[in-house]
Scaffold this motif. Structure first.
Motif, PDB file in Angstrom:
ATOM      1  N   SER A  33       0.844  -1.194   0.000  1.00 38.80           N
ATOM      2  CA  SER A  33       0.000   0.000   0.000  1.00 38.80           C
ATOM      3  C   SER A  33       0.878   1.242   0.000  1.00 38.80           C
ATOM      4  N   LYS A  34       0.258   2.378  -0.275  1.00 31.90           N
ATOM      5  CA  LYS A  34       1.000   3.639  -0.232  1.00 31.90           C
ATOM      6  C   LYS A  34       1.582   3.880   1.166  1.00 31.90           C
ATOM      7  N   LEU A  37       4.687   1.695   1.673  1.00 36.26           N
ATOM      8  CA  LEU A  37       5.843   2.203   0.934  1.00 36.26           C
ATOM      9  C   LEU A  37       6.423   3.442   1.623  1.00 36.26           C
ATOM     10  N   LEU A  38       5.542   4.318   2.089  1.00 33.70           N
ATOM     11  CA  LEU A  38       6.011   5.494   2.821  1.00 33.70           C
ATOM     12  C   LEU A  38       6.687   5.091   4.125  1.00 33.70           C
ATOM     13  N   ASN A  56       0.145   6.783   7.306  1.00 33.08           N
ATOM     14  CA  ASN A  56      -1.285   6.971   7.058  1.00 33.08           C
ATOM     15  C   ASN A  56      -1.734   8.369   7.441  1.00 33.08           C
ATOM     16  N   LEU A  59      -0.436  10.823   4.795  1.00 32.79           N
ATOM     17  CA  LEU A  59      -1.251  10.757   3.588  1.00 32.79           C
ATOM     18  C   LEU A  59      -2.590  11.465   3.779  1.00 32.79           C
ATOM     19  N   GLY A  64      -2.924  12.930   0.277  1.00 29.97           N
ATOM     20  CA  GLY A  64      -2.387  12.001  -0.703  1.00 29.97           C
ATOM     21  C   GLY A  64      -0.947  12.265  -1.101  1.00 29.97           C
ATOM     22  N   LEU A  65      -0.489  11.430  -2.036  1.00 29.00           N
ATOM     23  CA  LEU A  65       0.906  11.514  -2.466  1.00 29.00           C
ATOM     24  C   LEU A  65       1.229  12.829  -3.161  1.00 29.00           C
ATOM     25  N   GLN A  69       4.107  15.525  -2.400  1.00 27.57           N
ATOM     26  CA  GLN A  69       5.011  16.018  -3.439  1.00 27.57           C
ATOM     27  C   GLN A  69       4.987  17.545  -3.487  1.00 27.57           C
ATOM     28  N   ASN A 221      -4.898  13.994 -11.354  1.00 28.62           N
ATOM     29  CA  ASN A 221      -5.034  12.569 -11.667  1.00 28.62           C
ATOM     30  C   ASN A 221      -5.235  12.304 -13.153  1.00 28.62           C
TER      31      ASN A 221
END
Length: 234
Positions: A33-34, A37-38, A56, A59, A64-65, A69, A221
């Motif tokens: 999951s994201k 990975l984080l 979590n 995020l 979100g990612l 960023q 997206n």
């Protein structure tokens, strides 16, 4: 899936097959999951919160990612549970992703679709917090010559000089150009100003014998091709 854990549950208390690094080794990064990975990037959490829980929360609060960023180094440093070391790890990972995409695009490969053009700039531009306009210069075989950054801020047609869109193309003897700009809101739907700018550029391109192949709007997206939508190219 990583099972729910108590607030102070540590990664080292998990079964081996539930730990992010072990799961990556067993199943591959694509199956994580994201948050997992984080968590690998963060390495450790904080008191009362393991690295997955911290990931979590990051995020969720950063939306979100792309929010991560977009965040500045200082914003990440100030996030509870991060600090300079973890912020640097996240920023380095983001930059590596950008450079990997750049290296993966062969300059000899023709740009024959909106998706190919978007891939050249999308990773970086989707995270920009202001509107940026760039011009992709192509040769007679649709190969990339150069990507020229032009404007930063509102792309109201009164602020954009049509001649500037072609200045570098003329200098580098480009055969065609693709306009690309981002919508910081995340919604790539073209505005009336975007359509007006496209129409003016297309008309000028005909006079200069430099074809405007497309105008892409990058969102959070996805992207929209004004050429595919028939906006400004009639």
């Amino acid at each position: 899936m990583v099972r729910e854990t108590p607030a102070a549950y540590r990664i080292t208390d998990m079964l081996d097959e539930e730990r992010p690094r072990e799961r990556l080794a067993m199943y591959g990064a694509g199956n994580l999951s994201k948050a997992e990975l984080l968590a690998i990037q963060l390495r450790v959490g904080m008191e009362g919160e393991n690295s997955i829980q911290l990931a979590n929360r990051l995020l969720h609060e950063m939306k979100g990612l792309i929010g991560i960023q977009r965040a500045s180094f200082k914003e990440l440093c100030d996030f509870k549970g991060l600090g300079p070391a973890k912020a640097a790890q996240l920023k380095a990972a983001i930059e590596l992703g950008k450079r990997m995409i750049e290296e993966g695009v062969d300059p000899e490969t023709p740009i024959n679709s909106p998706a190919q053009a978007a891939d050249l700039v999308r990773y970086e531009m989707q995270a920009l917090t202001e509107e940026h306009l760039r011009v992709i210069l192509l040769d007679t075989r649709n190969r990339r010559i150069h990507i020229e950054p032009l404007y930063k801020g509102s792309l109201n047609t009164s602020h954009v000089r049509i001649g500037e869109l072609f200045k570098e193309a003329i200098k580098r003897n480009a055969a065609s150009i693709i306009l690309v700009h981002n919508h910081p809101s995340g919604d790539p739907a073209p505005s009336p100003e975007d359509v007006a700018l496209t129409r003016g550029a297309v008309q000028a391109g005909k006079l200069l014998d430099i074809e405007v192949l497309d105008h892409l709007v990058i969102g959070a997206n996805g992207f929209v091709s004004l050429k595919e939508k028939g906006l400004g190219f009639a």
